[in-house]
Design a protein around this motif. Structure first.
Motif, PDB file in Angstrom:
ATOM      1  N   ASP A 145       0.859  -1.186   0.000  1.00  9.57           N
ATOM      2  CA  ASP A 145       0.000   0.000   0.000  1.00  9.57           C
ATOM      3  C   ASP A 145       0.896   1.237   0.000  1.00  9.57           C
ATOM      4  OD1 ASP A 145      -1.675   2.139   0.573  1.00  9.57           O
ATOM      5  OD2 ASP A 145      -3.017   0.897   1.790  1.00  9.57           O
ATOM      6  N   LEU A 146       0.853   1.996  -1.104  1.00  6.30           N
ATOM      7  CA  LEU A 146       1.726   3.159  -1.272  1.00  6.30           C
ATOM      8  C   LEU A 146       1.546   4.197  -0.176  1.00  6.30           C
ATOM      9  CD1 LEU A 146       1.597   4.037  -5.063  1.00  6.30           C
ATOM     10  CD2 LEU A 146       3.608   3.426  -3.711  1.00  6.30           C
ATOM     11  N   SER A 178       4.003   7.425   3.329  1.00 10.28           N
ATOM     12  CA  SER A 178       3.951   8.837   3.739  1.00 10.28           C
ATOM     13  C   SER A 178       3.088   9.072   4.966  1.00 10.28           C
ATOM     14  CB  SER A 178       3.461   9.704   2.566  1.00 10.28           C
ATOM     15  OG  SER A 178       2.280   9.163   2.031  1.00 10.28           O
ATOM     16  N   GLU A 179       2.615   8.004   5.590  1.00  7.49           N
ATOM     17  CA  GLU A 179       1.769   8.206   6.775  1.00  7.49           C
ATOM     18  C   GLU A 179       2.578   8.360   8.061  1.00  7.49           C
ATOM     19  OE1 GLU A 179      -0.882   4.916   6.497  1.00  7.49           O
ATOM     20  OE2 GLU A 179      -2.352   6.050   5.348  1.00  7.49           O
ATOM     21  N   ARG A 234       4.691   2.141  13.678  1.00  9.41           N
ATOM     22  CA  ARG A 234       4.635   0.661  13.661  1.00  9.41           C
ATOM     23  C   ARG A 234       5.143   0.135  12.316  1.00  9.41           C
ATOM     24  NH1 ARG A 234      -1.524   0.362  15.174  1.00  9.41           N
ATOM     25  NH2 ARG A 234      -1.357   2.036  13.626  1.00  9.41           N
ATOM     26  N   PHE A 235       4.837   0.873  11.257  1.00  5.76           N
ATOM     27  CA  PHE A 235       5.336   0.492   9.926  1.00  5.76           C
ATOM     28  C   PHE A 235       6.838   0.775   9.836  1.00  5.76           C
ATOM     29  CE2 PHE A 235       6.312   2.212   5.625  1.00  5.76           C
ATOM     30  CZ  PHE A 235       6.230   1.029   4.908  1.00  5.76           C
ATOM     31  N   LEU A 236       7.240   1.983  10.249  1.00  7.09           N
ATOM     32  CA  LEU A 236       8.646   2.369  10.106  1.00  7.09           C
ATOM     33  C   LEU A 236       9.573   1.478  10.928  1.00  7.09           C
ATOM     34  CD1 LEU A 236       8.167   6.242  10.181  1.00  7.09           C
ATOM     35  CD2 LEU A 236       8.549   4.779   8.180  1.00  7.09           C
ATOM     36  N   GLU A 237       9.093   1.054  12.111  1.00  7.90           N
ATOM     37  CA  GLU A 237       9.933   0.229  12.974  1.00  7.90           C
ATOM     38  C   GLU A 237      10.240  -1.145  12.372  1.00  7.90           C
ATOM     39  OE1 GLU A 237       7.881   0.206  16.668  1.00  7.90           O
ATOM     40  OE2 GLU A 237       8.920   1.999  17.406  1.00  7.90           O
ATOM     41  N   GLU A 238       9.437  -1.536  11.398  1.00  3.04           N
ATOM     42  CA  GLU A 238       9.708  -2.842  10.780  1.00  3.04           C
ATOM     43  C   GLU A 238      11.019  -2.852  10.019  1.00  3.04           C
ATOM     44  OE1 GLU A 238       6.627  -4.774   8.627  1.00  3.04           O
ATOM     45  OE2 GLU A 238       5.067  -3.743   9.769  1.00  3.04           O
ATOM     46  N   PHE A 239      11.564  -1.659   9.777  1.00  4.78           N
ATOM     47  CA  PHE A 239      12.793  -1.581   8.984  1.00  4.78           C
ATOM     48  C   PHE A 239      14.026  -1.334   9.858  1.00  4.78           C
ATOM     49  CE2 PHE A 239       9.174  -0.621   6.453  1.00  4.78           C
ATOM     50  CZ  PHE A 239       9.388  -1.405   5.320  1.00  4.78           C
TER      51      PHE A 239
END
Ligand code: DAH
Length: 339
Positions: free
Chosen positions: A320-321, A325-326, A330-335
């Motif tokens: 999901d693009l 940019s959100e 929780r998404f960013l920590e996956e990296f």
């Protein structure tokens, strides 16, 4: 005199202090040269001779009392300070939340690093552009649909001030100011007037590569693409080129890589074809070279352009693009563990 001594004694016995500065102030008030106790000593010479012995004794008692009291106050405060020294400095501290690098930054850096090993250097250009750098110099016909209001964000209704729709505009800027050999890679943000959804966004990121010199051929392009794909997606990656059309390249192609999830066997990710499309490329159209002041009879070159989101989706299966940019931690920590 005796009365004065008694009242001072009572006063001194009741002294308190909550800081070293306060203790020092008390010392000055009572015991310094002009302190209250010292002043009494000065008065001693006026005491009648028959009282001198008694008053002298009392004065000494007062002075000792003041000295002891003030020392006691000072020590009490210092001991309180020592309590702070009991903190266990070897204890593991509470964990500090460290930020992580954005997945798009990780992939952009990786792309730059791969191309820099081939001698490409980074070039950047403005996001607010004019028609010539984004379209005209790149051989877009006057009625090309990409110039249309539906695709391009224009600024202040001025058809000549717009947000770049691709990083190919940086090619134009570099070519108009320099002569070959040119070997550049241009990462950057681009804008298109699209409704935001999982599969489309009004801004995203591209990397453009441009190589111009004498005798640059399609074989150079192909070898560069193969090297890039294997460095990015693993040594077993295969590539295939399909004929395509871009105004600024001739011939033009789109490149697929063997699906990096199923290895080319076919899966739902590659729609059971075994291939996924990753970029557009081609030999720079002579019209583009000439528009930018480069002699197309002497020089030739190749260009390629890819979406950073697309590469990131393939590497990390982000589907999901909007997630990019959100800024959802929780998404960013996956990296966190990605290099
Ligand atoms: N500019 C194209 C786009 O935005 C991508 C692209 C295709 C760039 C082919 C190139 C190229 O340099 O040769 O879709």
């Amino acid at each position: 005199m005796i009365e004065k001594i008694q009242s001072l004694k009572a006063e001194i016995e009741g002294l308190t202090a909550s800081s070293a500065a306060e203790v020092e102030a008390l010392r000055i008030k009572y015991l310094s040269k002009k302190g209250e106790v010292s002043l009494l000593f000065n008065d001693f010479r006026n005491v009648p001779a028959d009282q001198k012995r008694q008053v002298g004794q009392e004065l000494n008692i007062l002075k000792n009392l003041a000295t002891e009291r003030i020392n006691a106050l000072r020590e009490a405060l210092e001991n309180a300070d020592d309590a702070a020294d009991d903190i266990d400095l070897t204890r593991t501290p509470a964990p500090v939340a460290l930020g992580t690098r954005h997945p798009l930054s990780l992939v952009r850096e990786q792309i730059i690093s791969i191309f820099s090993r081939l001698g490409f250097t980074v070039a950047e250009g403005p996001e607010i552009e004019d028609d010539w750098h984004v379209f005209s110099a790149l051989n877009f016909a006057a009625d090309h649909p990409a110039r249309d209001m539906q695709d391009t964000f224009f600024i202040q209704r001025n058809p000549d001030v717009l947000l770049r729709t691709h990083t190919s505009s940086v090619q134009t800027r570099v070519m108009e100011h320099s002569q070959p050999p040119i070997r550049i890679i241009c990462p950057g943000r681009v804008y298109r007037n699209e409704a935001v959804s999982a599969r489309a966004h009004c801004f995203f990121h591209q990397v453009e590569a441009l190589y111009i010199d004498k005798n640059v051929s399609f074989a150079d392009l192909k070898q560069t693409l193969l090297y890039f794909s294997r460095e990015m997606f693993g040594p077993d990656t295969r590539i295939r080129l399909r004929p395509s059309y871009f105004p600024f390249t001739e011939p033009s192609a789109e490149m697929d890589i063997s699906c990096n999830l199923c290895g080319g066997k076919g899966c739902s990710f590659c729609k059971h074809t075994g291939w996924v499309e990753i970029l557009g490329c081609g030999m720079v159209d002579p019209n583009v070279l000439e528009a930018c002041g480069i002699d197309s009879k002497v020089y030739s070159g190749f260009a390629l352009g890819m979406g950073i989101e697309r590469i990131t989706n393939l590497k990390y299966q982000v589907n999901d693009l909007r997630l990019f940019s959100e800024n959802d931690v929780r998404f960013l920590e996956e990296f966190t563990s990605a290099h």
